[in-house]
Scaffold this active site. Structure first.
Site, mmCIF file in Angstrom:
data_model
loop_
_atom_site.group_PDB
_atom_site.id
_atom_site.type_symbol
_atom_site.label_atom_id
_atom_site.label_comp_id
_atom_site.label_asym_id
_atom_site.label_seq_id
_atom_site.Cartn_x
_atom_site.Cartn_y
_atom_site.Cartn_z
ATOM 1 N N SER A 1 0.831 -1.210 0.000
ATOM 2 C CA SER A 1 0.000 0.000 0.000
ATOM 3 C C SER A 1 0.863 1.258 0.000
ATOM 4 C CB SER A 1 -0.897 0.012 1.231
ATOM 5 O OG SER A 1 -1.807 -1.049 1.176
ATOM 6 N N ARG B 1 1.443 4.311 -2.971
ATOM 7 C CA ARG B 1 1.201 5.720 -2.655
ATOM 8 C C ARG B 1 2.461 6.550 -2.783
ATOM 9 N NH1 ARG B 1 -2.478 2.405 -0.434
ATOM 10 N NH2 ARG B 1 -4.523 3.170 0.244
ATOM 11 N N GLY C 1 -5.736 -4.000 -8.017
ATOM 12 C CA GLY C 1 -6.935 -3.234 -7.692
ATOM 13 C C GLY C 1 -6.588 -1.877 -7.087
ATOM 14 N N ASP D 1 -6.503 -8.343 4.381
ATOM 15 C CA ASP D 1 -5.729 -9.162 3.445
ATOM 16 C C ASP D 1 -5.154 -10.414 4.101
ATOM 17 O OD1 ASP D 1 -6.211 -7.397 1.414
ATOM 18 O OD2 ASP D 1 -4.376 -6.246 1.742
ATOM 19 N N ARG E 1 -12.210 -14.947 -1.933
ATOM 20 C CA ARG E 1 -11.292 -15.625 -1.002
ATOM 21 C C ARG E 1 -12.011 -16.561 -0.033
ATOM 22 N NH1 ARG E 1 -6.849 -10.750 -0.161
ATOM 23 N NH2 ARG E 1 -5.711 -11.285 -2.061
ATOM 24 N N ARG F 1 -2.363 -14.395 -2.324
ATOM 25 C CA ARG F 1 -2.445 -14.698 -0.888
ATOM 26 C C ARG F 1 -3.007 -16.106 -0.632
ATOM 27 N NH1 ARG F 1 -0.498 -10.025 0.925
ATOM 28 N NH2 ARG F 1 -1.308 -8.100 0.002
HETATM 29 C C1 S3P Z 1 -5.525 -1.546 -0.024
HETATM 30 C C2 S3P Z 1 -6.748 -1.653 0.586
HETATM 31 C C3 S3P Z 1 -7.449 -2.922 0.784
HETATM 32 C C4 S3P Z 1 -6.530 -4.114 0.567
HETATM 33 C C5 S3P Z 1 -5.633 -3.975 -0.628
HETATM 34 C C6 S3P Z 1 -4.780 -2.722 -0.511
HETATM 35 C C7 S3P Z 1 -4.930 -0.214 -0.174
HETATM 36 O O1 S3P Z 1 -8.507 -2.999 -0.113
HETATM 37 O O2 S3P Z 1 -7.295 -5.292 0.443
HETATM 38 O O3 S3P Z 1 -4.767 -5.081 -0.733
HETATM 39 O O4 S3P Z 1 -3.724 -0.126 -0.440
HETATM 40 O O5 S3P Z 1 -5.653 0.783 -0.034
HETATM 41 P P1 S3P Z 1 -9.951 -2.354 0.253
HETATM 42 O O6 S3P Z 1 -9.689 -0.984 0.636
HETATM 43 O O7 S3P Z 1 -10.779 -2.451 -0.995
HETATM 44 O O8 S3P Z 1 -10.477 -3.194 1.355
#
Ligand code: S3P
Length: 743
Positions: A329, A333, A401, A622, A653, A698
């Site tokens: 994450s 960013r 995602g 996660d 999952r 995962r």
């Molecule tokens: C993430 C938020 C989570 C997580 C993903 C990374 C992020 O998803 O599952 O692996 O970096 O903001 P959600 O915010 O959709 O739960």
């Protein structure tokens, strides 16, 4: 003996291309006899002597009467000589014979056939093997030239299926991969990827050769010159023909290149260092990864293998000190905010996994100069909030995602249009959760059916702030809205139903952007600025989880996980494992760049099943695949509720884990928003068996950890995507003591 694919193979033009096909088919016993046809007697004799052909003739005409059903004529002469061969065939070709060719331009071959026969004959299968070398002539022929190379066939509406299939099988027997393409597309693609490089290589060598000092130039010409100009040693007749035959497409490619070259010239002339770094870093990344990008696959080496299976042998324990890769994450960013900042941002500990690299590549495509990654170090030359440029094409985000949802927010307020695409898994994930609030802010966003990717974002829309109540606990949605808020008029705020990871809020603050936080509410005002700086990315607690669970379940284990981010919005896994009885200590707690960090020591201890508090779910979102493995090893029942979000991750999952656990003999009952797992407590808990990770990183790693308490080997299919978040997982698992290998 099975019937060979080809009866007699007649190779017209016994050079590198024709001779190599003859040798390959002979080696594969895929034809009954090879007859060569060459203009010069000497070539015929050489071809016989070298064992390339069984016999050879100087006249094609004399060979034709003996041909019939199942025989193939392969025309391997220079492009513009193909028509002459067709003229010989016109009134003499026996029925049932297939005619195919190997010319680099397909439009001119098809036109020649039209001129000669007055129609497009059903026995003609135009083709082009994408193989060769700068060498030419009969002595260059090899029996392995086509192995693992591509052959493009451009069948016409008139081409009969039987002839097409014969040619397709013939090339497959030579070891090639056969693709089909329309004629025009073939000629345009080849103009750019093959014909243009030859123009440039010939042109460069010719330019230097005319120079009065040429002797010196060639004497000192080193590897770069040699590498770059190798193809200028190719056969001049062949290439003259290609230039004449594919004129329009080649001219278009030259024009495009000339424009780029003058841009490069301009940058050098004006000493525009940023522009030069931009062009060079983008080109380097493209060159390093181009095969994978073309295959729409991935950004790192691991993913080249499409099929990765893990073999996890039973038993063992884990021990030692480990540093798992950087937080995913925060890595995303750091690239996003570093790109939009003013000045330079230096990142250490960056995760060189597929997902974060997808984000990195996207910003390069939008004109940001990014150096690295080099051992976790990345240097980003920020362009400011309004400095991004329109990318040359859709941004491909692989499996990620986070990239797609956060970028959607960032890009909704830009001046240019952009399309976001992803791999098969990402293309199934819900995007209305970000498109809806962004539309409320004034963005124009199109999605695929049912709100799935691709996302088509129209530029030039003025956004306005909104006060958004999130319908689900999602850091991605929250971050998306806040990032769009940077470009919105007035205040943008988010209120979340439960705390989710707050790296966006923390990092924005770190970049000097004011973010107000009040319990579940975060808000900011558009129109500010970000200031570049240093970012130290700690190890990812989500990756550390696999070793925490491994140590917790395997008797005799003790691991120390170093420098792990323990942000309170991410520490659900520690709380849940502790509630189950795990022995976890947080040592050397400190704060690094606005994020809490610790070394985590985990020792084996017996676990007991629990009802997982719903408040912990978003804090461990996660980590559930690995936690389910822990639950299977715990004494008694573990119940998870309030976790419907798990159904829309990289895979469903809940279902994926329930299916795999059942195969391994564990009782696991999926529910709409969770799962009930009957833990066995003592001893070996899992049977051996083959489980499918469904391409979800995962799930793959969780089942690998299960092997520590298995009776027999666990095979885990579809593990290539482990590289999205944990590229080095297998090696680190082995080092820790797990018996894991990649098949
Ligand atoms: C993430 C938020 C989570 C997580 C993903 C990374 C992020 O998803 O599952 O692996 O970096 O903001 P959600 O915010 O959709 O739960």
């Amino acid at each position: 003996m099975p019937e060979p694919i080809v009866g007699r193979l007649v190779v017209v033009g016994i050079g590198l291309i024709g001779g190599s096909l003859a040798l390959s088919l002979k080696a594969a016993a895929a034809c009954r006899e090879v007859i060569g046809v060459a203009r010069r007697r000497q070539t015929c004799e050489q071809a016989i002597e070298l064992g390339i052909v069984d016999r050879a003739e100087v006249s094609l005409e004399s060979v034709l009467p003996e041909l019939g059903e199942g025989d193939v004529i392969f025309v391997a002469v220079p492009t513009l000589a193909v028509q002459g061969v067709f003229e010989v065939l016109r009134d003499r070709l026996p029925a049932g014979v297939t005619v195919t060719d190997g010319a680099s331009v397909k439009g001119s071959v098809v036109e020649a056939a039209g001129r000669v026969w007055g129609r497009l004959p059903e026995f003609l299968v135009p083709g082009h093997p994408i193989a060769g070398s700068e060498q030419s002539g009969v002595t260059a022929a090899r029996d392995d030239l086509y192995i693992a190379h591509r052959v493009i066939l451009t069948p016409l509406a008139e081409t009969a299926a039987s002839h097409f299939q014969r040619v397709e099988r013939m090339w497959q027997a030579a070891g090639a991969e056969v693709l089909t393409m329309p004629v025009r597309e073939h000629d345009e693609v080849l103009a750019a990827t093959s014909h243009l490089p030859h123009v440039i290589a010939y042109g460069l060598v010719d330019t230097l050769a005319h120079d009065a000092e040429n002797e010196n130039i060639f004497r000192y010409a080193a590897g770069g010159f040699r590498d770059f100009t190798r193809i200028a040693s190719s056969d001049p007749t062949m290439w003259r023909d290609i230039m004449l035959a594919n004129r329009d497409a080649i001219l278009a490619a030259i024009d495009l290149y000339s424009a780029n070259l003058s841009e490069l010239r301009g940058a050098i002339a004006t000493g525009d260092s940023d522009r030069l770094m931009g062009i060079f870093t983008r080109a380097k990344a493209a060159r390093d990864h181009f095969t994978k990008m073309l295959a729409k696959k991935a950004y790192t080496e691991n993913m080249q293998e499409q099929e990765v299976t893990f073999i996890a042998r039973p038993g063992g324990a884990v021990s030692g000190s480990l540093r798992v890769p950087g937080d995913k994450s925060m890595s995303h960013r750091s690239i996003m905010l570093g790109s939009l900042a003013e000045g330079v941002t230096e990142v250490e500990g960056f995760l060189e996994g597929e997902d974060a690299l997808a984000t990195l590549q996207a910003f390069r495509d939008m004109g940001v100069v990014i150096e690295g990654p080099d051992n976790g170090r990345v240097v980003i030359h920020g362009v400011g909030l309004h400095g991004l440029q329109a990318p040359p094409g859709p941004l491909y985000l692989g499996n990620s995602g986070t990239s797609m949802r956060l970028l959607a927010g960032l890009l909704a307020g830009q001046s240019f249009d952009v399309t976001l695409t992803g791999d098969e898994s990402l293309s199934k994930r819900p995007m209305n959760r970000v498109a809806d609030p962004l539309r409320e802010m004034g963005a124009e966003i199109g999605t695929g059916p049912e709100g799935r990717p691709p996302l088509k974002i129209t530029g030039g829309r003025q956004l306005h702030g909104i006060d958004y109540r999130l319908p689900m606990a999602s850091a991605q949605v929250k971050s998306c809205v806040l990032l769009a808020g940077l470009y919105a008029e007035g205040e943008t705020s988010t209120t979340e139903p439960a705390p989710t990871r707050d790296h966006t809020e923390r990092m924005l603050t770190g970049f000097g952007y004011e973010v107000q936080r009040d319990g579940p509410r975060a808000s900011l005002r558009g129109g500010g600025r970000l200031r570049g700086g240093r970012i130290d990315v700690p190890a990812d607690i989500s990756s550390a989880t696999f070793f925490m669970v491994a140590a917790a379940i395997a008797p005799g284990s003790e691991v120390l996980l170093e420098h792990v981010g323990i942000n309170p919005t991410r520490d659900g896994v520690i709380n849940i494992l502790r509630a189950m009885g795990a022995d976890i200590e947080l040592l050397n707690r400190r704060e690094v760049g606005g994020e809490p960090v610790a070394d985590i020591r985990v020792r084996h201890a017996p676990l007991a099943g629990i009802r997982i508090p719903e408040a912990q779910v978003p804090l461990a979102i996660d980590e559930f695949p690995a936690l389910f493995v822990a639950a299977a090893c715990a004494a008694g029942k573990t119940v998870l509720t309030g976790a419907e979000e798990l159904r829309v991750k990289e895979s469903d999952r809940i279902q994926a884990m329930a299916d795999g656990l059942e195969i391994l003999g564990v009782r696991a009952e999926p529910t709409p928003d969770g799962i009930v797992i009957e833990g066995a407590g003592e001893g070996a808990v899992f049977d051996g068996g083959t489980v499918d990770s469904l391409g979800d990183h995962r799930i793959a790693m969780a089942f690998a950890v299960a092997s520590l308490r298995a009776r027999d080997t666990i095979r885990i299919q579809n593990c290539a995507n482990v590289a999205t978040s944990f590229p080095d997982f297998v090696r680190l698992a082995q080092r820790a003591g797990m018996n894991l290998a990649q098949e």
